[in-house]
Design an enzyme around this catalytic site. Structure first.
Site, mmCIF file in Angstrom:
data_model
loop_
_atom_site.group_PDB
_atom_site.id
_atom_site.type_symbol
_atom_site.label_atom_id
_atom_site.label_comp_id
_atom_site.label_asym_id
_atom_site.label_seq_id
_atom_site.Cartn_x
_atom_site.Cartn_y
_atom_site.Cartn_z
ATOM 1 N N TYR A 1 16.775 -6.886 12.891
ATOM 2 C CA TYR A 1 16.428 -6.350 11.602
ATOM 3 C C TYR A 1 17.315 -7.345 10.602
ATOM 4 O O TYR A 1 17.025 -7.894 9.697
ATOM 5 C CB TYR A 1 16.464 -5.018 11.106
ATOM 6 C CG TYR A 1 16.144 -4.578 9.658
ATOM 7 C CD1 TYR A 1 14.892 -4.513 9.277
ATOM 8 C CD2 TYR A 1 17.022 -4.106 8.958
ATOM 9 C CE1 TYR A 1 14.335 -4.229 8.145
ATOM 10 C CE2 TYR A 1 16.868 -3.813 7.569
ATOM 11 C CZ TYR A 1 15.434 -3.829 7.086
ATOM 12 O OH TYR A 1 15.128 -3.547 5.969
ATOM 13 N N THR B 1 0.838 -1.321 0.042
ATOM 14 C CA THR B 1 0.002 -0.116 -0.092
ATOM 15 C C THR B 1 0.789 1.268 -0.013
ATOM 16 O O THR B 1 0.436 2.459 -0.318
ATOM 17 C CB THR B 1 -0.966 0.118 1.337
ATOM 18 O OG1 THR B 1 -0.050 -0.064 2.447
ATOM 19 C CG2 THR B 1 -1.930 -1.177 0.937
ATOM 20 N N ILE C 1 7.975 1.126 -1.293
ATOM 21 C CA ILE C 1 8.449 -0.020 -2.035
ATOM 22 C C ILE C 1 7.401 -0.663 -2.898
ATOM 23 O O ILE C 1 7.142 -0.902 -3.996
ATOM 24 C CB ILE C 1 9.224 -0.795 -1.590
ATOM 25 C CG1 ILE C 1 10.695 -0.150 -1.193
ATOM 26 C CG2 ILE C 1 9.830 -2.052 -2.462
ATOM 27 C CD1 ILE C 1 11.632 -0.924 -0.567
ATOM 28 N N VAL D 1 16.234 3.217 1.250
ATOM 29 C CA VAL D 1 15.104 3.574 0.294
ATOM 30 C C VAL D 1 14.385 4.778 0.901
ATOM 31 O O VAL D 1 14.057 4.754 1.894
ATOM 32 C CB VAL D 1 14.206 2.504 -0.156
ATOM 33 C CG1 VAL D 1 13.380 2.815 -1.515
ATOM 34 C CG2 VAL D 1 15.143 1.316 -0.684
ATOM 35 N N ASP E 1 -2.697 -10.006 7.353
ATOM 36 C CA ASP E 1 -1.408 -10.236 8.266
ATOM 37 C C ASP E 1 -0.466 -11.177 8.013
ATOM 38 O O ASP E 1 -0.915 -12.355 8.228
ATOM 39 C CB ASP E 1 -2.321 -10.181 10.045
ATOM 40 C CG ASP E 1 -1.248 -10.218 10.645
ATOM 41 O OD1 ASP E 1 0.325 -10.271 10.512
ATOM 42 O OD2 ASP E 1 -1.234 -10.173 12.058
ATOM 43 N N THR F 1 11.487 5.672 2.034
ATOM 44 C CA THR F 1 10.014 5.154 2.610
ATOM 45 C C THR F 1 9.906 5.916 3.858
ATOM 46 O O THR F 1 10.825 6.486 4.282
ATOM 47 C CB THR F 1 10.086 3.621 2.533
ATOM 48 O OG1 THR F 1 11.322 3.307 3.401
ATOM 49 C CG2 THR F 1 10.673 3.296 1.178
#
Length: 234
Positions: A130, A15, A18, A163, A42, A165
């Site tokens: 991460y 949505t 990226i 990026v 989900d 975002t």
């Protein structure tokens, strides 16, 4: 005729950022695109994933794009933060891939593209959850590639640096809070982490995803495409 005409594409986390750029690229190429956000599917919920893909039907291209991140020194990283990143970044990709793979095998065609990160190939300070979860996502991609080798299905990953975002904007805000730098200086600090010297644009990632997904890319399987200007060379 576009190479994606009559193809069905699912982009998780589709949505914004990226995911939205990837979705738009496939739509322009003539594909039927489904770009669920968390409210639609989900990816950490096994039942929700099964129900979503049962509703969508046969999928030609799956883009595992849903992702989350947080930043903290290892000693200050909570178990909830660790698990949360693994659930979305790794388990989510596993559940979605598992949902589409049987149908791809039946049709002997499919493209699975995982949006990972340079953090899936190299470590960085304050990103233990991460980095580990993106390494897991890359490992999953390679295991799937080994299983589908010699078929009409491929599994690959794109590994971009920072990026432009909302996720990166949050990283910039954290740098501002911790260092007192202004927004421009904080962004420059991220951009300087790679030889590219700037943030990537979402459309650049969309190009790489579409490259792997193209029917003409049938011989490319189990590969990572690094987008960082040459910092990580594999």
């Amino acid at each position: 005729m576009s190479s994606f005409s009559e193809r069905v594409v699912v982009i998780t986390g589709g949505t914004r950022g990226i995911g939205a750029a990837v979705a738009e690229r496939f739509r322009r190429a003539g594909a039927t695109v489904h770009s669920p956000g968390r409210a639609d599917c989900d990816v950490t919920d096994e039942s929700a994933v099964q129900a979503y893909f049962a509703q969508v039907g046969p999928v030609d291209v799956l883009v595992n794009n849903a992702g989350v991140s947080s930043s903290a020194p290892l000693a200050k990283t909570s178990v909830d933060e660790w698990r949360g990143q693994f659930e979305v970044n790794a388990t989510g990709a596993f559940l979605c891939t598992r949902a589409v793979l049987p149908g791809m095998r039946e049709r002997d065609f499919g493209r699975i593209v995982t949006v990972a990160s340079t953090a899936g190939l190299a470590g960085a300070r304050y990103t233990s959850g991460y980095t580990a979860s993106k390494h897991a996502a890359v490992g999953l991609m390679r295991a799937v590639a080994a299983e589908v080798a010699g078929t009409g299905i491929t599994s690959n990953a794109v590994c971009p640096a920072f990026v432009r975002t909302d996720m990166t904007a949050a990283s910039i805000s954290r740098i501002q809070e911790r260092t007192g730098r202004d927004e421009a200086a904080a962004e420059s600090a991220l951009a300087a982490a790679t030889p590219l010297g700037r943030l990537l644009e979402p459309d650049e990632i969309a190009f790489a995803v579409a490259f792997f997904a193209d029917p003409a890319a049938a011989a490319i399987n189990g590969q990572t495409l690094v987008l960082d200007g040459g910092g990580i060379q594999k």
